[in-house]
Design a protein around this motif. Structure first.
Motif, PDB file in Angstrom:
ATOM      1  N   SER A 139     -21.922  41.133  20.353  1.00  0.00           N
ATOM      2  CA  SER A 139     -23.233  40.661  20.805  1.00  0.00           C
ATOM      3  C   SER A 139     -24.312  41.055  19.806  1.00  0.00           C
ATOM      4  CB  SER A 139     -23.564  41.218  22.187  1.00  0.00           C
ATOM      5  OG  SER A 139     -23.650  42.621  22.152  1.00  0.00           O
ATOM      6  N   PHE A 140     -24.205  42.293  19.265  1.00  0.00           N
ATOM      7  CA  PHE A 140     -25.166  42.720  18.258  1.00  0.00           C
ATOM      8  C   PHE A 140     -25.045  41.879  16.990  1.00  0.00           C
ATOM      9  CE2 PHE A 140     -25.647  45.185  14.339  1.00  0.00           C
ATOM     10  CZ  PHE A 140     -27.012  45.400  14.353  1.00  0.00           C
ATOM     11  N   MET A 141     -23.808  41.646  16.545  1.00  0.00           N
ATOM     12  CA  MET A 141     -23.579  40.871  15.330  1.00  0.00           C
ATOM     13  C   MET A 141     -24.154  39.460  15.456  1.00  0.00           C
ATOM     14  SD  MET A 141     -19.975  39.463  13.917  1.00  0.00           S
ATOM     15  CE  MET A 141     -19.968  38.375  15.328  1.00  0.00           C
ATOM     16  N   LEU A 152     -17.996  27.983  12.871  1.00  0.00           N
ATOM     17  CA  LEU A 152     -18.883  29.106  13.201  1.00  0.00           C
ATOM     18  C   LEU A 152     -18.128  30.192  13.958  1.00  0.00           C
ATOM     19  CD1 LEU A 152     -22.082  27.118  14.240  1.00  0.00           C
ATOM     20  CD2 LEU A 152     -21.792  28.540  12.216  1.00  0.00           C
ATOM     21  N   TRP A 153     -17.260  29.788  14.878  1.00  0.00           N
ATOM     22  CA  TRP A 153     -16.449  30.763  15.630  1.00  0.00           C
ATOM     23  C   TRP A 153     -15.568  31.573  14.672  1.00  0.00           C
ATOM     24  CZ3 TRP A 153     -11.046  30.732  15.783  1.00  0.00           C
ATOM     25  CH2 TRP A 153     -10.470  31.670  16.634  1.00  0.00           C
ATOM     26  N   ARG A 154     -14.957  30.860  13.721  1.00  0.00           N
ATOM     27  CA  ARG A 154     -14.097  31.529  12.740  1.00  0.00           C
ATOM     28  C   ARG A 154     -14.897  32.503  11.883  1.00  0.00           C
ATOM     29  NH1 ARG A 154     -11.231  27.535   8.783  1.00  0.00           N
ATOM     30  NH2 ARG A 154     -13.406  27.368   8.105  1.00  0.00           N
ATOM     31  N   LEU A 155     -16.089  32.088  11.475  1.00  0.00           N
ATOM     32  CA  LEU A 155     -16.947  32.929  10.646  1.00  0.00           C
ATOM     33  C   LEU A 155     -17.299  34.236  11.355  1.00  0.00           C
ATOM     34  CD1 LEU A 155     -18.945  33.249   8.174  1.00  0.00           C
ATOM     35  CD2 LEU A 155     -20.673  32.229   9.683  1.00  0.00           C
ATOM     36  N   LEU A 156     -17.628  34.111  12.650  1.00  0.00           N
ATOM     37  CA  LEU A 156     -18.097  35.281  13.396  1.00  0.00           C
ATOM     38  C   LEU A 156     -16.960  36.167  13.922  1.00  0.00           C
ATOM     39  CD1 LEU A 156     -20.919  33.510  15.448  1.00  0.00           C
ATOM     40  CD2 LEU A 156     -21.211  34.993  13.460  1.00  0.00           C
ATOM     41  N   PHE A 166     -16.288  35.128  23.246  1.00  0.00           N
ATOM     42  CA  PHE A 166     -17.340  34.810  24.221  1.00  0.00           C
ATOM     43  C   PHE A 166     -18.704  34.778  23.546  1.00  0.00           C
ATOM     44  CE2 PHE A 166     -20.606  36.205  27.228  1.00  0.00           C
ATOM     45  CZ  PHE A 166     -20.463  35.244  28.216  1.00  0.00           C
ATOM     46  N   GLN A 167     -18.995  35.810  22.763  1.00  0.00           N
ATOM     47  CA  GLN A 167     -20.293  35.864  22.084  1.00  0.00           C
ATOM     48  C   GLN A 167     -20.357  34.874  20.922  1.00  0.00           C
ATOM     49  OE1 GLN A 167     -22.807  37.287  23.139  1.00  0.00           O
ATOM     50  NE2 GLN A 167     -22.259  39.070  24.360  1.00  0.00           N
ATOM     51  N   SER A 168     -19.222  34.730  20.209  1.00  0.00           N
ATOM     52  CA  SER A 168     -19.206  33.831  19.047  1.00  0.00           C
ATOM     53  C   SER A 168     -19.436  32.380  19.465  1.00  0.00           C
ATOM     54  CB  SER A 168     -17.874  33.948  18.307  1.00  0.00           C
ATOM     55  OG  SER A 168     -17.658  35.258  17.885  1.00  0.00           O
TER      56      SER A 168
END
Length: 795
Positions: A693-695, A716-720, A778-780
């Motif tokens: 969540s912080f990231m 984007l999901w993969r990146l995060l 979830f956050q990504s």
């Protein structure tokens, strides 16, 4: 000033609700687990310590050489007690014989007949154990017609009436009077649930086999407890009595080289395992294991706190800069952050105590314990408060000193940037978290596989639908044929037999065997079992050579059936028809049965001998008819047993259930390990969720720009997410050899053990990665799906 610190700390907690929840939830769970483990360890370490002189009490044990190895026996011959009194009286304050351990006996008073755990002791047992008497005197066992009962037993039979001098019938044959009532002994002691104590003299006077024994130094069937004299040294006395038995036994028994020693009461529970005459520990290994787990689970919670606090340092950098600019000292900032840490820890501690109280019933059921929160024990509170202070210091140290070291000029000019290595400590801590979690998971899988491996071991007989009934009277034996025919005709059973022990235990052993080719200097000790006709048919053993006992052969009165291991041990090429000598009597081997697992399902099979007897045996084995429901069959059996043995309450035990109980210790350890492993993963995932969540919060503008220029949700999901996956892979690389090393060593304590297969590590690794990706995703995904206009409108 202190009030200000707490005000600011409270406001920060409320301002960052998600961050605060994750910190407090992780800490509270970690502390609750650590306290649960602490209570379990306390219960183990205080085993038997309720007895006043426990550090001066010991059991006399012996090492004997048998079958080419040194065996350690708890039982001794009964004349040993008088021998120690006669020649070593200055070394002992009390010497107490016990008749063969503890067992269930029938106590009958008025119309009540119940099974009660108890045994026969010499009178000084009450002094040795410092029994606390509720009624009557400690000297009650001086009278061989008296009995001492526990509070629980007194309540069961006499309710609130005075039990003193009331008559109780013991095992339906001896009338004794109640001479005293003692306090129930603690659950964490060897004498827990001891419902009565009867005099040793009563046992001696009513057991003819003792007084008529040709050589009283031969039967090792009695426990001997001692309390050292006040000025005696345990090790010196142990060495002094070493050869007492050796000097008394005959030449044949002297080949065993019996060596006596004292096992001190503090070691009975935690150091009870011996191998080749050497103490190799016991449950103490689990005390160390769970102690380490408790420390690591708490460490995981502390790591979460440090990780999340340092990760949010950029958000509080300006606050630190302003505070420093208006005159705050570094020490004041350190105090502020420590107050926040201690406030979190205090709230977590309160929640952890609540969790502890709620989880104790479940924990006791799984661990087979009776632990409770030690509310009135100052040690508990001192440890808990000290524990919380240390946790607060550990958890708050890194953020306190790290955040307070920021330079105000750089922060307020906007020149402050986190260095490229700033995130390294957090990554290291995440790797540590998952290394611990993965190691626990692998360990849990190995424990359960070992249990299942032993459970699937061929036991050599058919335990399904096999019922055992222990009797204390000769009534069923005296009416054996009638009972057998009646049950067969009712359709409840297909076979019935008598034995001197259950198939899951050896009732006795014997060393008086000779056979062609035996080394005359070798001492042996074979488990022996007296059985009736149809024993093999009832339990379903497998005849490998020869035949079973049969009424068609009158010579079977001197016949033996042996197991495969006995044949190998005696090196008999053609065992059937071989004549061997047992205590001077010639016996013929008529059959060889497949090896049966009788004692430990993890241990080696011992050479075993079965002989036919028509004498009284106290174990009745019944094979239930598969065409009838077990409940109906047991009901019919109970009715017939009550008809011919009305004095004894009916109590049958299914052998397959009794066999499963042999896995109880490992199953409890496995369940507890899996419980703690699950909590470790939960705490680690809480930390991951907070970090993710912080990231996402830090990279929200980057995500917005990438979406505007056409980045997909998947990219984007993969990146995060990939960074976290990489950390878990590193943890797997570290955890795999660690887990293998520890679990391989653990498995070495079992003779019959499973292998550690490669797929255990693959499945654990994939599982850890899946849990990580689900937690982070979830956050990504939430960030990837967000509207970029909201994140970019301020630019």
């Amino acid at each position: 000033m202190i009030k200000n610190y707490f005000k600011t700390a409270w406001r920060n907690l409320l301002k960052n609700k998600m961050h605060s929840f994750i910190n407090i939830a992780g800490l509270s769970v970690g502390m609750a687990v650590a306290m649960l483990i602490g209570l379990w360890i306390w219960d183990e370490l205080t085993y038997n310590t309720s007895f006043k002189n426990y550090d001066r009490v010991a059991q006399v044990m012996q090492n004997v050489k048998n079958n080419g190895e040194i065996q350690t026996w708890e039982d001794t011959p009964y004349p040993l007690a008088d021998e120690l009194r006669k020649n070593y009286s200055n070394d002992f304050k009390y010497i107490v014989l016990n008749a063969g351990g503890f067992g269930n006996h029938i106590l009958a008073a008025d119309d009540k007949k119940l099974y009660v755990l108890g045994s026969y002791f010499e009178p000084q047992i009450t002094e040795l154990l410092s029994l606390k008497m509720v009624k009557g005197s400690r000297n009650g066992l001086q009278d061989p017609t008296s009995i001492l009962i526990s509070q629980k037993t007194a309540k069961s039979y006499f309710d609130n009436a005075d039990p003193i001098n009331k008559v109780i019938k013991l095992d339906n044959r001896i009338n004794v009077k109640v001479a005293g009532v003692y306090e129930d002994m603690p659950a964490n002691s060897r004498f827990a649930n001891m419902g009565f104590m009867a005099p040793w003299k009563l046992y001696f006077n009513t057991s003819s086999w003792i007084s008529t024994a040709e050589d009283p130094w031969r039967p090792n069937a009695f426990s001997l407890y001692v309390q050292l004299a006040d000025n005696a040294d345990m090790d010196k006395v142990s060495l002094k009595i070493r050869d007492v038995k050796l000097r008394k036994v005959n030449a044949e028994l002297a080949k065993k080289k019996p060596a006596l020693f004292l096992q001190a009461m503090p070691k009975w529970h935690l150091y009870s395992e011996f191998k080749n005459g050497i103490n190799i520990g016991g449950r103490i290994q689990y005390v160390y294991l769970f102690g380490i787990i408790g420390v690591f689970v708490l460490l995981l919670a502390c790591i979460n706190f440090m990780n999340l606090s340092t990760a949010r340092s950029e958000k509080r950098a300006k606050e630190v800069g302003i505070r420093k600019a208006i005159g705050s000292l570094k020490s004041q900032l350190v105090y502020q952050f420590f107050v926040e840490s201690f406030l979190c820890v205090f709230i977590a501690f309160v929640l952890s105590v609540m969790l502890l109280q709620l989880s104790i019933p479940f924990f006791n059921e799984v661990a087979d314990k009776q632990v409770h929160v030690l509310w009135s024990n100052p040690v508990f509170w001192l440890l808990s408060i000290g524990f919380s202070l240390i946790t607060g210091l550990i958890a708050g140290s890194y953020p306190a000193f790290y955040l307070s070291s920021f330079q105000p000029v750089k922060v307020l000019k906007g020149a402050f940037r986190m260095g490229s290595m700033a995130g390294l400590p957090r990554k290291v801590l995440v790797v540590i978290q998952f290394t611990v979690s993965v190691t626990l998971i692998i360990g849990t899988i190995v424990v359960f596989r070992q249990i299942q491996y032993a459970k699937n071991r061929p036991i050599g007989y058919n335990a399904n639908s096999l019922l055992a009934v222990s009797t204390v009277t000769p009534d069923i034996h005296n009416h054996f044929e009638v009972v057998n025919n009646q049950l067969l005709n009712s359709g409840a059973i297909t076979a019935m037999a008598e034995s001197d022990s259950w198939p899951t235990y050896y009732g006795s052993t014997s060393s008086g065997f000779e056979w062609p080719g035996k080394d005359p200097n070798m001492s042996v000790d074979f488990p022996t079992n007296d059985v009736s006709y149809d024993y093999g048919k009832t339990i379903g053993w497998t005849i490998k050579q020869g035949r079973d006992f049969s009424k068609a052969f009158a010579t079977d009165s001197t016949a033996l059936v042996v197991n495969e291991t006995a044949v190998k041990f005696m090196n008999l090429k053609d065992p059937v028809g071989q004549v061997i000598t047992w205590d001077g009597h010639k016996c013929t081997i008529i059959g060889v049965v497949k090896d049966m697992v009788v004692q430990s399902p993890y241990g080696q099979i011992r050479p075993a001998i079965y002989d036919l007897t028509t004498s009284l045996n106290y174990v009745i084995l019944l094979k239930l008819n598969p065409k009838m429901s077990a409940a109906d069959a047991v009901s019919k059996i109970e009715a017939v047993f009550k008809q011919y043995n009305p004095a004894q309450p009916f109590a049958g035990t299914f052998i397959d259930e009794e066999y499963d109980r042999k896995f109880g210790n490992e199953q409890r350890i496995g369940k507890l390990a899996s419980f703690f492993a699950g909590l470790a993963i939960f705490i680690s995932c809480l930390g991951l969720f907070g970090m993710a969540s912080f990231m996402v919060e830090q990279r929200v503008k980057e995500v917005g720009i990438r979406k505007v220029v056409g980045a997909s949700v998947f990219s984007l999901w993969r990146l995060l997410s990939l960074d976290f996956a990489g950390l878990v892979v590193i943890a797997l690389v570290i955890a795999t050899p660690l887990a293998y090393y520890f679990m391989h060593n653990w498995l070495q304590s079992f003779e019959y053990r499973s292998a550690i297969n490669w797929w255990i590590f693959i499945i654990t690794g994939l599982g850890a990665l899946l849990i990580t990706m689900l937690t982070v995703s979830f956050q990504s995904v939430k960030a990837a799906l967000a509207n970029p206009v909201k994140s970019l409108k301020t630019e």
